[in-house]
Write a protein that holds these residues in place. Structure first.
Motif, mmCIF file in Angstrom:
data_model
loop_
_atom_site.group_PDB
_atom_site.id
_atom_site.type_symbol
_atom_site.label_atom_id
_atom_site.label_comp_id
_atom_site.label_asym_id
_atom_site.label_seq_id
_atom_site.Cartn_x
_atom_site.Cartn_y
_atom_site.Cartn_z
ATOM 1 N N VAL A 290 9.750 3.121 -7.926
ATOM 2 C CA VAL A 290 9.045 3.142 -6.629
ATOM 3 C C VAL A 290 7.669 2.471 -6.761
ATOM 4 O O VAL A 290 7.277 1.654 -5.921
ATOM 5 C CB VAL A 290 8.898 4.598 -6.116
ATOM 6 N N THR A 291 6.950 2.770 -7.852
ATOM 7 C CA THR A 291 5.606 2.164 -8.008
ATOM 8 C C THR A 291 5.720 0.656 -8.225
ATOM 9 O O THR A 291 4.893 -0.112 -7.724
ATOM 10 C CB THR A 291 4.807 2.776 -9.177
ATOM 11 N N LYS A 292 6.744 0.226 -8.957
ATOM 12 C CA LYS A 292 6.859 -1.214 -9.238
ATOM 13 C C LYS A 292 7.311 -1.969 -7.985
ATOM 14 O O LYS A 292 6.863 -3.097 -7.737
ATOM 15 C CB LYS A 292 7.802 -1.447 -10.414
ATOM 16 N N ALA A 293 8.202 -1.362 -7.185
ATOM 17 C CA ALA A 293 8.581 -1.990 -5.911
ATOM 18 C C ALA A 293 7.332 -2.140 -5.036
ATOM 19 O O ALA A 293 7.143 -3.165 -4.365
ATOM 20 C CB ALA A 293 9.635 -1.142 -5.202
ATOM 21 N N ALA A 294 6.487 -1.140 -5.071
ATOM 22 C CA ALA A 294 5.246 -1.203 -4.284
ATOM 23 C C ALA A 294 4.320 -2.303 -4.816
ATOM 24 O O ALA A 294 3.666 -3.000 -4.025
ATOM 25 C CB ALA A 294 4.539 0.152 -4.311
ATOM 26 N N ILE A 295 4.286 -2.476 -6.109
ATOM 27 C CA ILE A 295 3.462 -3.553 -6.687
ATOM 28 C C ILE A 295 3.958 -4.924 -6.216
ATOM 29 O O ILE A 295 3.161 -5.816 -5.904
ATOM 30 C CB ILE A 295 3.454 -3.460 -8.246
ATOM 31 N N HIS A 296 5.274 -5.068 -6.123
ATOM 32 C CA HIS A 296 5.808 -6.355 -5.653
ATOM 33 C C HIS A 296 5.402 -6.593 -4.186
ATOM 34 O O HIS A 296 5.032 -7.701 -3.808
ATOM 35 C CB HIS A 296 7.338 -6.383 -5.791
ATOM 36 N N PHE A 297 5.463 -5.547 -3.394
ATOM 37 C CA PHE A 297 5.074 -5.679 -1.981
ATOM 38 C C PHE A 297 3.568 -5.925 -1.862
ATOM 39 O O PHE A 297 3.099 -6.719 -1.045
ATOM 40 C CB PHE A 297 5.491 -4.438 -1.183
ATOM 41 N N LEU A 298 2.825 -5.258 -2.721
ATOM 42 C CA LEU A 298 1.366 -5.461 -2.761
ATOM 43 C C LEU A 298 1.050 -6.929 -3.076
ATOM 44 O O LEU A 298 0.163 -7.538 -2.461
ATOM 45 C CB LEU A 298 0.762 -4.532 -3.823
ATOM 46 N N THR A 299 1.767 -7.462 -4.044
ATOM 47 C CA THR A 299 1.570 -8.867 -4.445
ATOM 48 C C THR A 299 1.676 -9.780 -3.221
ATOM 49 O O THR A 299 0.802 -10.623 -2.977
ATOM 50 C CB THR A 299 2.642 -9.258 -5.498
ATOM 51 N N ARG A 300 2.739 -9.594 -2.467
ATOM 52 C CA ARG A 300 2.938 -10.456 -1.287
ATOM 53 C C ARG A 300 1.886 -10.176 -0.224
ATOM 54 O O ARG A 300 1.392 -11.089 0.439
ATOM 55 C CB ARG A 300 4.345 -10.236 -0.717
ATOM 56 N N SER A 301 1.529 -8.910 -0.089
ATOM 57 C CA SER A 301 0.565 -8.536 0.959
ATOM 58 C C SER A 301 -0.841 -9.051 0.658
ATOM 59 O O SER A 301 -1.610 -9.348 1.575
ATOM 60 C CB SER A 301 0.498 -7.014 1.100
ATOM 61 N N LEU A 302 -1.189 -9.147 -0.627
ATOM 62 C CA LEU A 302 -2.550 -9.561 -0.978
ATOM 63 C C LEU A 302 -2.792 -11.053 -0.803
ATOM 64 O O LEU A 302 -3.943 -11.496 -0.774
ATOM 65 C CB LEU A 302 -2.864 -9.158 -2.434
ATOM 66 N N VAL A 303 -1.706 -11.824 -0.680
ATOM 67 C CA VAL A 303 -1.872 -13.275 -0.522
ATOM 68 C C VAL A 303 -2.838 -13.578 0.617
ATOM 69 O O VAL A 303 -3.750 -14.398 0.494
ATOM 70 C CB VAL A 303 -0.490 -13.948 -0.289
ATOM 71 N N LYS A 304 -2.659 -12.883 1.743
ATOM 72 C CA LYS A 304 -3.518 -13.094 2.908
ATOM 73 C C LYS A 304 -4.963 -12.722 2.620
ATOM 74 O O LYS A 304 -5.897 -13.379 3.073
ATOM 75 C CB LYS A 304 -3.014 -12.227 4.076
ATOM 76 N N GLU A 305 -5.133 -11.637 1.862
ATOM 77 C CA GLU A 305 -6.486 -11.143 1.568
ATOM 78 C C GLU A 305 -7.259 -12.132 0.688
ATOM 79 O O GLU A 305 -8.481 -12.194 0.726
ATOM 80 C CB GLU A 305 -6.413 -9.783 0.855
ATOM 81 N N PHE A 306 -6.528 -12.874 -0.145
ATOM 82 C CA PHE A 306 -7.192 -13.796 -1.080
ATOM 83 C C PHE A 306 -7.214 -15.234 -0.567
ATOM 84 O O PHE A 306 -7.735 -16.113 -1.245
ATOM 85 C CB PHE A 306 -6.506 -13.716 -2.453
ATOM 86 N N GLU A 307 -6.635 -15.443 0.598
ATOM 87 C CA GLU A 307 -6.524 -16.808 1.146
ATOM 88 C C GLU A 307 -7.874 -17.530 1.281
ATOM 89 O O GLU A 307 -7.976 -18.713 0.927
ATOM 90 C CB GLU A 307 -5.787 -16.725 2.502
ATOM 91 N N PRO A 308 -8.941 -16.843 1.734
ATOM 92 C CA PRO A 308 -10.194 -17.580 1.964
ATOM 93 C C PRO A 308 -10.737 -18.296 0.716
ATOM 94 O O PRO A 308 -11.386 -19.327 0.830
ATOM 95 C CB PRO A 308 -11.165 -16.480 2.416
ATOM 96 N N LYS A 309 -10.448 -17.762 -0.483
ATOM 97 C CA LYS A 309 -10.969 -18.428 -1.684
ATOM 98 C C LYS A 309 -9.876 -19.183 -2.447
ATOM 99 O O LYS A 309 -10.091 -19.619 -3.585
ATOM 100 C CB LYS A 309 -11.637 -17.395 -2.603
ATOM 101 N N GLY A 310 -8.721 -19.320 -1.820
ATOM 102 C CA GLY A 310 -7.641 -20.071 -2.483
ATOM 103 C C GLY A 310 -7.194 -19.437 -3.790
ATOM 104 O O GLY A 310 -6.775 -20.127 -4.729
ATOM 105 N N ILE A 311 -7.280 -18.115 -3.843
ATOM 106 C CA ILE A 311 -6.853 -17.406 -5.061
ATOM 107 C C ILE A 311 -5.375 -17.052 -4.921
ATOM 108 O O ILE A 311 -4.954 -16.536 -3.878
ATOM 109 C CB ILE A 311 -7.705 -16.130 -5.253
ATOM 110 N N THR A 312 -4.604 -17.339 -5.955
ATOM 111 C CA THR A 312 -3.167 -17.036 -5.899
ATOM 112 C C THR A 312 -2.905 -15.620 -6.424
ATOM 113 O O THR A 312 -3.634 -15.117 -7.285
ATOM 114 C CB THR A 312 -2.348 -18.045 -6.723
ATOM 115 N N VAL A 313 -1.860 -14.989 -5.875
ATOM 116 C CA VAL A 313 -1.478 -13.627 -6.291
ATOM 117 C C VAL A 313 0.020 -13.619 -6.553
ATOM 118 O O VAL A 313 0.817 -13.913 -5.658
ATOM 119 C CB VAL A 313 -1.807 -12.580 -5.195
ATOM 120 N N ASN A 314 0.395 -13.307 -7.775
ATOM 121 C CA ASN A 314 1.807 -13.293 -8.149
ATOM 122 C C ASN A 314 2.105 -12.084 -9.029
ATOM 123 O O ASN A 314 1.183 -11.402 -9.502
ATOM 124 C CB ASN A 314 2.156 -14.574 -8.930
ATOM 125 N N ALA A 315 3.395 -11.846 -9.239
ATOM 126 C CA ALA A 315 3.809 -10.765 -10.146
ATOM 127 C C ALA A 315 4.958 -11.257 -11.010
ATOM 128 O O ALA A 315 5.717 -12.142 -10.604
ATOM 129 C CB ALA A 315 4.251 -9.537 -9.346
#
Ligand SMILES: NC(=O)c1ccc[n+]([C@@H]2O[C@H](COP(=O)([O-])OP(=O)(O)OC[C@H]3O[C@@H](n4cnc5c(N)ncnc54)[C@H](OP(=O)(O)O)[C@@H]3O)[C@@H](O)[C@H]2O)c1
Length: 245
Positions: free
Chosen positions: A156-181
């Protein structure tokens, strides 16, 4: 200005492999902050095992990442030691083999805090220190892609980490920072030290390559993801062909 990497749980197993790979590829001015939770002896032996010319590039920091307060102390310490971060690797994680019917709320909370809640807030706290074009990498798990794991809370925690990864893309967009898992299957690390031969054989039968992965194989992939400028919001499986037959 050298490249600064921060990696949690970087003194053992997959985290150590990623730290070693980054160091092997590093320039002299690069620095890497490596955290660990409890095992001081292992942390020191990791540092001592490094080639002498690389050792000074590593700063070990002890911080129990099951605790929000200790994570915040770590963040403050980091801010004293560096003014920027290029690569942030959230890797520390734990599990339990307790059966669902035996779960206590305390143990559930400790695992959720370590694998999910504290990483969420650590990344939030460190976001402003990250440079344009930086990279965030989470260690997820294939147990978060398919519900095969014997540990429900872990999956459950790892599935949430994968969803977090995708969700954070928007949060990091202004500085062009990539988020992956990365989502590894069964990888040979101290994590499996209590496993019996019978258990290894049973799992190997389900893996098309009939073996656990090596830390080096995962670290090479993690490095490729961290250094790729166009991968963003990806969760990359690495499991030798698990459960294909
Ligand atoms: N091995 C696998 O088959 C596998 C498969 C998929 C995903 N993963 C994931 O890969 C990551 C690393 O696992 P591993 O197999 O390399 O395990 P490992 O060899 O046991 O290493 C775990 C690392 O995390 C640190 N850590 C554990 N609890 C911590 C805490 N409360 N605070 C801070 N650091 C803590 C440990 O430091 P101390 O020992 O000092 O506490 C150690 O450096 C985990 O996120 C795990 O879920 C592993």
């Amino acid at each position: 200005m050298g490249k600064i990497t921060v990696i949690t749980g970087g003194t053992s197993g997959i985290g150590r492999g990623i730290a070693e790979k980054i160091l092997a590829e590093s320039a002299k001015a690069d620095r890497i902050f490596v955290t660990y939770g409890h095992d001081e002896k292992k942390a020191l032996s990791f540092q001592e095992s490094l080639p002498e010319e690389k050792r000074f590039q590593v700063t070990l920091i002890k911080a129990d990442m099951s605790s929000y307060e200790e994570m915040m102390v770590f963040v403050e310490e980091l801010k004293k030691q560096t003014d920027h971060i290029d690569w942030l690797v959230s890797n520390a994680g734990i599990s339990t083999y307790a059966k669902y019917e035996d779960y206590s709320f305390e143990e559930w909370t400790r695992i959720v805090n370590t694998n999910l809640s504290v990483p969420v807030f650590m990344v939030k706290e460190l976001r402003s220190m990250m440079v344009e074009g930086g990279s965030v990498l989470f260690t997820g798990s294939y147990a978060g892609q398919q519900a095969y794991s014997s540990s429900l809370v872990y999956g459950v925690t790892k599935a949430a980490i994968h969803f977090l990864t995708r969700s954070l893309v928007k949060e990091f967009e202004p500085k062009g920072i990539t988020v992956n898992a990365i989502a590894p299957g069964f990888i040979e690390t101290p994590w499996h030290s209590a496993r019996t031969q019978e258990s290894y054989d049973r799992i190997n039968r389900k893996i098309a390559l009939h073996r656990f992965g090596t830390v080096e194989e995962v670290a090479d992939m993690a490095y490729a993801v961290l250094s790729n400028g166009y991968m963003n919001g990806s969760v990359v499986d690495i499991h030798g062909g698990y459960d294909y037959f």
